[in-house]
Write a protein that holds these residues in place. Structure first.
Motif, PDB file in Angstrom:
ATOM      1  N   LEU A  96       0.828  -1.209   0.000  1.00 19.30           N
ATOM      2  CA  LEU A  96       0.000   0.000   0.000  1.00 19.30           C
ATOM      3  C   LEU A  96       0.859   1.254   0.000  1.00 19.30           C
ATOM      4  O   LEU A  96       0.627   2.183  -0.775  1.00 19.30           O
ATOM      5  CB  LEU A  96      -0.926  -0.019   1.230  1.00 19.30           C
ATOM      6  N   VAL A  97       1.874   1.256   0.866  1.00 18.59           N
ATOM      7  CA  VAL A  97       2.758   2.426   0.934  1.00 18.59           C
ATOM      8  C   VAL A  97       3.408   2.659  -0.421  1.00 18.59           C
ATOM      9  O   VAL A  97       3.426   3.778  -0.938  1.00 18.59           O
ATOM     10  CB  VAL A  97       3.820   2.226   2.033  1.00 18.59           C
ATOM     11  N   SER A  98       3.911   1.585  -1.009  1.00 14.80           N
ATOM     12  CA  SER A  98       4.613   1.712  -2.282  1.00 14.80           C
ATOM     13  C   SER A  98       3.666   2.264  -3.347  1.00 14.80           C
ATOM     14  O   SER A  98       4.019   3.161  -4.114  1.00 14.80           O
ATOM     15  CB  SER A  98       5.160   0.353  -2.701  1.00 14.80           C
ATOM     16  N   TRP A  99       2.466   1.734  -3.355  1.00 13.58           N
ATOM     17  CA  TRP A  99       1.516   2.160  -4.373  1.00 13.58           C
ATOM     18  C   TRP A  99       1.120   3.620  -4.168  1.00 13.58           C
ATOM     19  O   TRP A  99       1.078   4.409  -5.108  1.00 13.58           O
ATOM     20  CB  TRP A  99       0.281   1.255  -4.329  1.00 13.58           C
ATOM     21  N   VAL A 100       0.865   3.993  -2.909  1.00 11.98           N
ATOM     22  CA  VAL A 100       0.464   5.375  -2.622  1.00 11.98           C
ATOM     23  C   VAL A 100       1.607   6.321  -2.984  1.00 11.98           C
ATOM     24  O   VAL A 100       1.392   7.367  -3.611  1.00 11.98           O
ATOM     25  CB  VAL A 100       0.068   5.511  -1.137  1.00 11.98           C
ATOM     26  N   VAL A 101       2.829   5.951  -2.608  1.00  8.46           N
ATOM     27  CA  VAL A 101       3.974   6.798  -2.935  1.00  8.46           C
ATOM     28  C   VAL A 101       4.086   6.957  -4.449  1.00  8.46           C
ATOM     29  O   VAL A 101       4.246   8.072  -4.957  1.00  8.46           O
ATOM     30  CB  VAL A 101       5.263   6.210  -2.323  1.00  8.46           C
ATOM     31  N   CYS A 243       8.532  -4.805  -3.215  1.00  9.41           N
ATOM     32  CA  CYS A 243       7.341  -4.034  -3.544  1.00  9.41           C
ATOM     33  C   CYS A 243       7.694  -2.750  -4.283  1.00  9.41           C
ATOM     34  O   CYS A 243       6.822  -2.087  -4.822  1.00  9.41           O
ATOM     35  CB  CYS A 243       6.529  -3.732  -2.293  1.00  9.41           C
ATOM     36  N   CYS A 244       8.981  -2.411  -4.298  1.00 12.64           N
ATOM     37  CA  CYS A 244       9.392  -1.227  -5.040  1.00 12.64           C
ATOM     38  C   CYS A 244       9.429  -1.527  -6.533  1.00 12.64           C
ATOM     39  O   CYS A 244       9.011  -0.718  -7.350  1.00 12.64           O
ATOM     40  CB  CYS A 244      10.760  -0.801  -4.539  1.00 12.64           C
ATOM     41  N   PHE A 277       4.111 -11.725  -1.598  1.00 13.70           N
ATOM     42  CA  PHE A 277       2.803 -11.199  -1.238  1.00 13.70           C
ATOM     43  C   PHE A 277       2.739  -9.700  -1.514  1.00 13.70           C
ATOM     44  O   PHE A 277       1.766  -9.188  -2.078  1.00 13.70           O
ATOM     45  CB  PHE A 277       2.536 -11.486   0.242  1.00 13.70           C
ATOM     46  N   SER A 278       3.809  -9.020  -1.132  1.00 16.31           N
ATOM     47  CA  SER A 278       3.852  -7.577  -1.301  1.00 16.31           C
ATOM     48  C   SER A 278       3.822  -7.194  -2.775  1.00 16.31           C
ATOM     49  O   SER A 278       3.063  -6.314  -3.186  1.00 16.31           O
ATOM     50  CB  SER A 278       5.113  -7.054  -0.636  1.00 16.31           C
ATOM     51  N   ALA A 279       4.649  -7.865  -3.570  1.00 15.47           N
ATOM     52  CA  ALA A 279       4.689  -7.568  -4.997  1.00 15.47           C
ATOM     53  C   ALA A 279       3.332  -7.854  -5.633  1.00 15.47           C
ATOM     54  O   ALA A 279       2.855  -7.100  -6.490  1.00 15.47           O
ATOM     55  CB  ALA A 279       5.773  -8.395  -5.668  1.00 15.47           C
ATOM     56  N   PHE A 280       2.710  -8.909  -5.190  1.00 12.72           N
ATOM     57  CA  PHE A 280       1.403  -9.283  -5.715  1.00 12.72           C
ATOM     58  C   PHE A 280       0.379  -8.181  -5.444  1.00 12.72           C
ATOM     59  O   PHE A 280      -0.304  -7.697  -6.362  1.00 12.72           O
ATOM     60  CB  PHE A 280       0.974 -10.618  -5.087  1.00 12.72           C
ATOM     61  N   ILE A 281       0.308  -7.773  -4.192  1.00 11.98           N
ATOM     62  CA  ILE A 281      -0.661  -6.732  -3.834  1.00 11.98           C
ATOM     63  C   ILE A 281      -0.350  -5.444  -4.592  1.00 11.98           C
ATOM     64  O   ILE A 281      -1.246  -4.759  -5.098  1.00 11.98           O
ATOM     65  CB  ILE A 281      -0.639  -6.484  -2.309  1.00 11.98           C
ATOM     66  N   PHE A 282       0.926  -5.128  -4.671  1.00  9.89           N
ATOM     67  CA  PHE A 282       1.342  -3.907  -5.349  1.00  9.89           C
ATOM     68  C   PHE A 282       0.859  -3.892  -6.801  1.00  9.89           C
ATOM     69  O   PHE A 282       0.356  -2.889  -7.299  1.00  9.89           O
ATOM     70  CB  PHE A 282       2.875  -3.828  -5.284  1.00  9.89           C
ATOM     71  N   ARG A 283       0.978  -5.031  -7.464  1.00  8.95           N
ATOM     72  CA  ARG A 283       0.558  -5.087  -8.858  1.00  8.95           C
ATOM     73  C   ARG A 283      -0.964  -5.210  -8.987  1.00  8.95           C
ATOM     74  O   ARG A 283      -1.550  -4.719  -9.949  1.00  8.95           O
ATOM     75  CB  ARG A 283       1.241  -6.252  -9.579  1.00  8.95           C
ATOM     76  N   VAL A 284      -1.575  -5.880  -8.026  1.00 10.48           N
ATOM     77  CA  VAL A 284      -3.035  -6.001  -8.053  1.00 10.48           C
ATOM     78  C   VAL A 284      -3.675  -4.629  -7.902  1.00 10.48           C
ATOM     79  O   VAL A 284      -4.681  -4.312  -8.546  1.00 10.48           O
ATOM     80  CB  VAL A 284      -3.506  -6.975  -6.949  1.00 10.48           C
TER      81      VAL A 284
END
Lengths: 902, 902
Positions: A96-101, A243-244, A277-284
């Motif tokens: 979430l942080v990565s996506w928001v940033v 996630c970056c 998991f993080s990469a998955f959510i980030f791309r989802v």
């Protein structure tokens, strides 16, 4: 933890990080604070836990609901495992942080483009808009970060490397730093400067893990285990990279390479899980936001699959690798040079120190002026953002078709590379040169920023350049057979990006990151070859960017042993150890303690049986000894003495016969009790936060006796007393710091000792009628008493080496176990001590054995930049230490601790 | 090394590996042999080096040429680094081996096809040809391997895991094993059985590295450093996987996951370098051989790039992951069950023991009969080889188009899957079920073989099955938008392959291997998710295949601590340590030594100051003590005694006055010399190979005195004598075994002690006229003498733990430092000992603390299969040990060593 550091923060603010200005005190300071932080942290967690228990047990308002929650939680924990929950939460939050940033950065960049585009009538206004926007953002970012948390400046990977090495750096894992880092990073990247997101994300993920760990420790369980926290931090670093870039595998590997020396394979699993998991959510999130149709790579390429490259193109890839190696080394060197130049120029330095935000402003102004698209920026695709640049560079079409470059229709962003007058090759060369020094300069700005992405883009541009050249030379491809496979310059760009970023960071896993970023693995062999060659060249010339920053910041980190330099095997511990060990004996008096504390510098002191036998019994922390000493000379003890004297006088008057025997009897009966309670008592003057005065209602008259006057002659009952005295100390268990002693002692057991002290203070109806001379006399008498070690934690098994242990082995053991120092013994007898400092010196080649200076052959260039400042620093270090040790254990701290206990 | 093991090999031949029949003696045996091997290896390398030096120095025939070579070599080494040369050589050799093996296997498989195809007139002849061919090959492979080197049987990964843990397994890294493994593997895989190449290649690469290391040590340099050898073995494992699959990154990661617990990041680099080079050469060879047009992936896929999968397909991938997890656990369970079943059935067992080649023959016959293409094989694509099967499974076309399966034109090999009567789904299901048990059975055949590839293929088939089902259910894809993206069953096959192989091996890196094998990374998220889920399920049910084999073979390996099971943190060392430590005191007599050796079982014994103080001074190896004892009671010493008695009688006759003082004088002058030489003397009865009788020409009459009668009362000069006595021992430095003592002692220095012994024997003109009773009396007197520890190596700093060290920390330290045992001390006093055995027991949950059996919740099923045999084994172990210790140190070994010295 956040509260008691506010006074130091002002100091630290002066000392650290201002446009890359780090003084060596940071390292020492950080180490000093480490023990303190750890101790208070443990205490706090206990008190918090007990509070939570209280809440659960006594407040019966919504008891049913609570019980249900607890049950659910227990079920989840027992079935799924706490680690899993933690890792999933971490991955989710970071995605979430990565996506928001990313989202905010995109908005910022769009706003700049919009402003620039809207003002196309007037070039001057356009320029103003183009320049002001990044200057404002960077200045805000720099100011915000420095006011809130100066620790958030920079990449954070060097600090994480040091923290994972076992050194606790104060304030690097707090909520303030988290906020400062996230907001600062967003603003900094939103400005469009050549800065990266990766390094800060490693730090942000670690911050997130630390905060999450603290949060989850509210619910009890294993979250207080410090070794677990370190393991989780290692996983968090992987999550940060993962996630970056949406690169789970590359993230895990990169974080391992960058932060670890020895890696526990079981952490690998955790890292993979969380990063995936993080990469998955980030791309989802991107899919849900309709940015993408489905989950694909971040910078997807569409290279030919059936014939990705010809075997005869491999030399070109190798050239890219070698050139990138030199380029990477140059980048690290340049970056360090800039920092050192500014630091050395006294006048600039002073001026910039006063006007702190001037440096970022000036640098931003310079860089954004040069990239102004209608100005010089037209020759270097200045109007593209970093991401757009990368996309165009990885394009699978060829830009230059042997002189007929004009025919190619530059669609979309690729058009920025086209210039009516200038060749595409010139554009690329200008881009590479300009971005090179710009990136090196921009990363010295005191904002949260990384250097990975800029370097990655430069590498891609270099690869593209080589690829376009190849395409121009061999328009129909090299292959001699009937089928024509034209050369794909985009493939070269991929290779170049991996090679240059690998060279700067000294990692091989950039190759994997590249595959995951582009979604294609067809160029695996060229990429691997180029990355390995680049690493080989760069590693022999310069340290990695992160190691360079570690050296600049003087963080307490142990450098790597060069590999293949087996002459190092010839150095033994006896060659590098300090023979003049400060030690204390079991039967020493307080005066000896005083002398040792004044003369010594080490954080821990060795405890030996006697000066003759020198048999090592354990080690004691300096702070423990200081507290012992200050306690012995404390005002409360003096008041005690006065009271006793008064009582004795009274008793002497009333009855002279049987008072002594009874007093002894009473004291003996209380001994056992105190032996439990005093182990946990916190007399340490360095720990004021936990010493809150308790309410007088808790006072119990039955325990008014002096709690510290336990059997003072340990020789008499050395069998039993000594055994009780040796409790497990947290420092020795540096590897795994789950302090079990703490957990087994309930708050109930800890109270008596506090009560005692307070009751003494409350009973202080006796006047301090001693004159200064009397006090001095009394203190002299006190100093001659034998030290009672019952009240201090002794580490019964400090790490020992034999004098013939090789340097290589010592290094391995220090790195493996995260040691700070080790004693050198010979048949149980202490003969020397080796600390990280000596080891570092020996590895860096300042120790000569048999007349030959031990140093890897190619490292001469490597060390020349830092060696002078190194020795200087050591001298300073010594001076500072001496100053500290002289001022601390004398009269002054005694009175200080006196005041605090009252 | 190859010679002296021939007698044991016959024994081992009986004990090990016969159709998966391993007895627990192997582990014990291996450990026993480890020390011996290490010692003799070191000696040999020294003698070899001296021989090389001799060659270089004295033989001046082609001196110029030699000098030139040496210079070139030195230049190369100093510039390029020895490691690089080594890694390049290793990569090159392994690539060649891999390619040649593949080439031979291809020829073998083609020959079978050709035979089968040529006989299509007669089904019976066809059947005969189809069945005989693999039976002959497998039988040959089994026979050849068992005759040449039974250690080559099986995958080799469990052994490598154990070796990298620090335990030296005898004969596992010899040239014979190399030859047996390569030829055996080629034949086994050429037979077309469902066997794999990966595991054996890890072993072959390690063998290659060990042999190359030995070869390069002829040229001197750092090749004798044992820690370096371990590091090179770790790199070799990566090379093995890398050149087997042309997967450098996956190779490195897989080898790390499979073999290491703690991984040094600097090895990572080496692994990458060597594996990349190896994979590159391996693929270049294919290009040169015109098999391929350029370097591409081994099993290249051509999936859609722009829309690899829909987000809504992810549940299907997750289902594949979970099912693969169960399947993987079942596979490991089945494999172990087969081994245990055959081992338990006494009658079958006896019969098969007699006819050793019957088992492989029967298994091969069964499997090849079932795969006979005109027979049952038609329902399971029996005529395809493993590679062909995999290629068809990873095909990017859909086989079943919702009922219209007949319309699809099955080109090439895919036709094998088509059956006129039977649905494609049925074919796949039959294939999966049949191959599942066949692979589990086939991997128990005693030939060099791995299980990775068969499992990989089964996983791919399972994935394909799910994919085809999905394709049948959603013929137009799931995506709801206007564009139609049909489902790609090949992508499911990739996911299934990674998941099942990951579940069986408990690794995540199969994901990377899959990407490298297929050359596509577009399915990264589904693959990662499936692999992680499969691992989570499989790890909670069963150990990995390699750990299962380690348990079956009873190799001395420490199991992993389950993660998330924090109840383990509550166990302390004091809960699991053995309190009844066998120790010897500094002033003990030989009788005590004798008693301790008889009663004890541990490999090393603690040396304490005295029974009262119990202060730990060091540890001594059992073998050292045995040699001390046998030396004290040796025949030569007795002969000495007789001679002395005779001399004394003579002297007594000639002059009585001044003989004693002079004798003492002479002895004292030789003391210093013997203190050097005897440290290196090899009296150990377990080391007969190195005790070759020297020529009488070397005899020197000046050293006829008893070499072992040095100052016998160490208490008198305990200050100096004790210090000389403590030399660095190789066993303690388990972490890094560069035995510097050995290298610093030249052969010149080592000779005297041997000469002494021989000269005594040669001077044996005095007759052994003692009666049995006299001998017994003499021995009794000898046993009462105080032990002189000057002649034995003492490890002065054995690893110590404190009693409150947690199990978790202990485990970490044991794994990190590769320890075998550690002493538990309290303030320097020995109170217990913990060995791998106790630790293993504690981790496996057989220790109860506070009434609760400590065991991970899901592991109950996991242990049920082995727990009974485990306890049984421990009992046996004890019995065997007791038997051994009783028989060894008494009268018999004395006479044995006597005979050998003569």
């Amino acid at each position: 933890m956040a509260g008691d550091g506010s006074d130091q923060r002002a100091l630290q603010y002066e000392q650290t990080l201002m446009y890359g200005r780090y003084t060596q005190e940071l390292g020492v300071y950080a180490k000093e604070e480490a023990a303190r932080l750890r101790e208070s942290g443990q205490k706090r967690s206990i008190s918090e836990r007990s509070r939570t228990l209280d809440l659960l047990e006594y407040k019966g308002r919504c008891a049913k609901c609570r019980i249900c929650t607890v049950r659910c939680q227990k079920f989840l924990i027992s079935r799924v495992g706490e680690d899993w929950i933690f890792l999933i939460l971490l991955g989710l939050v970071m995605a979430l942080v990565s996506w928001v940033v990313d989202f905010c950065i995109a908005i910022c960049l769009q706003a700049q483009k919009w402003m620039y585009g809207g003002l196309d009538s007037n070039v001057f206004l356009q320029y103003l808009a183009w320049v002001t926007y990044p200057v404002v953002l960077i200045t805000f970012s720099a100011g915000f970060t420095q006011i809130l948390a100066p620790q958030a400046v920079g990449s954070g990977i060097p600090e994480m490397k040091t923290i994972l090495r076992g050194v606790v750096l104060k304030e690097y894992l707090t909520f303030k730093t988290f906020v400062a880092k996230v907001i600062g990073l967003t603003c900094a990247l939103g400005s469009g400067m050549p800065l990266g997101k990766e390094g800060p994300f490693v730090h942000i993920a670690s911050l997130c893990a630390a905060l999450l760990s603290k949060f989850m420790s509210l619910f009890g369980g294993i979250y207080e285990n410090e070794s677990r926290n370190t393991e989780m931090l290692a996983a968090a670093c992987a999550v940060g990279v993962g996630c970056c870039f949406a690169a789970p595998i590359g993230g895990v590997l990169f974080s391992i390479e960058v932060t670890s020396t020895f890696f526990a394979v079981r952490n690998y699993w955790r890292g993979f899980f969380a990063a995936t998991f993080s990469a998955f959510i980030f791309r989802v999130l991107a899919v849900w936001n309709r940015d993408e149709e489905t989950i694909t790579a971040l910078f997807k390429t569409r290279f030919r699959l059936d014939f990705p490259f010809d075997l005869q193109e491999l030399p070109a890839f190798a050239v890219i690798g070698i050139a990138s190696g030199f380029g990477g080394a140059l980048f690290v060197y340049l970056n360090r040079l800039i920092v050192q130049f500014i630091r050395k120029q006294k006048t600039i330095n002073k001026f910039l120190m006063k006007k702190r935000l001037l440096y970022p402003t000036l640098v931003t102004l310079l860089i954004s002026t040069l990239t102004f698209p209608p100005g010089f920026g037209q020759f270097m695709a200045g109007k593209l953002t970093q991401g757009e640049t990368l996309v165009t560079l990885l394009d699978n079409r060829t830009w230059a078709k042997q002189g007929i470059a004009e025919e190619f229709d530059y669609i979309g962003n690729s058009q920025a590379w086209k210039h009516p007058q200038v060749n595409i090759f010139v554009t690329l060369v200008i881009f590479i040169i300009m971005k090179f020094w710009m990136s090196a300069l921009a990363t010295t700005i005191p904002v949260p920023c990384g250097a990975f992405m800029p370097v990655f883009v430069i590498g891609a541009a270099f690869g593209r350049l080589v690829g376009e050249c190849m395409a121009a030379w061999f328009p129909d491809g090299i292959h001699s057979d009937e089928s024509i496979y034209p050369i794909v310059p985009g493939g070269y760009a991929v290779v170049g990006a991996a090679a240059l970023s690998g060279a700067v960071t000294h990692t091989v896993s950039t190759a994997v990151i590249v595959f995951e970023l582009t979604g294609q693995i067809s160029h695996i062999l060229p990429v691997m070859i180029a990355v390995i060659l680049a690493n080989a060249v760069a590693q022999s010339l310069q340290p990695s960017l992160y190691d360079s920053i570690i050296r600049i910041k003087k963080l307490p980190y142990l450098p790597e042993l060069g590999w293949g330099h087996h002459e190092k095997y010839n150095i033994r511990v006896e060659d590098i150890m300090v023979r003049d060990v400060r030690y204390i004996t079991l039967n020493c008096c307080y005066r000896d303690l005083h002398n040792v504390l004044i003369s010594g510098q080490l954080k821990t002191l060795a405890l030996v049986e006697s000066a003759e036998s020198m048999i090592l019994l354990g080690s004691i922390e300096r702070a423990q000894l200081q507290s012992l000493l200050s306690q012995q000379l404390s005002r409360s003890r003096r008041m005690d003495y006065i009271r006793e004297r008064a009582a004795a006088e009274k008793k002497c008057l009333s009855d002279l016969s049987n008072s002594d025997s009874e007093d002894g009897h009473q004291r003996a009966s209380q001994e056992v009790r105190f032996q439990i309670s005093t182990e946990e008592s916190t007399f340490s003057p360095t720990c004021p936060a936990s010493q809150k005065p308790l309410k007088p209602a808790l006072k119990r008259p039955s325990v008014v006796e002096r709690p510290t006057k336990l059997p003072t002659s340990p020789q008499d009952h050395s069998g039993i007393a000594l055994k009780n005295l040796f409790c497990s100390s947290p420092d020795v268990e540096a590897l795994e710091k789950n302090n079990n002693m703490e957990t087994s002692v309930s708050p109930e057991q800890r109270r008596p000792s506090k009560r005692v002290r307070i009751s003494i203070v409350d009973d202080g109806d006796v006047e301090d009628d001693m004159t200064l001379r009397e006090i001095a006399e009394w203190e002299e008498r006190q100093l001659d008493e034998q030290v009672d070690f019952n009240n201090c934690k002794i580490d019964p098994a400090p790490f020992q080496l034999v004098e013939r242990t090789s340097l290589h082995k010592t290094h391995t053991i220090f790195s493996l176990l995260g040691l700070d120092h080790a004693y050198v013994t010979s048949i149980g007898r202490l003969i020397g001590v080796v600390s990280l400092k000596e080891l570092r010196k020996a590895i860096e080649g300042s120790v000569t054995v048999k007349g030959v200076k031990v140093r890897p052959p190619l490292a001469s260039f490597r060390d020349s930049g830092t060696s002078s400042s190194e020795t200087e620093a050591t001298e300073l270090h010594k001076l500072w230490d001496r100053h500290r040790s002289v001022s601390l254990p004398g009269e002054q701290p005694t009175s200080e601790s006196d005041e605090k206990t009252q």
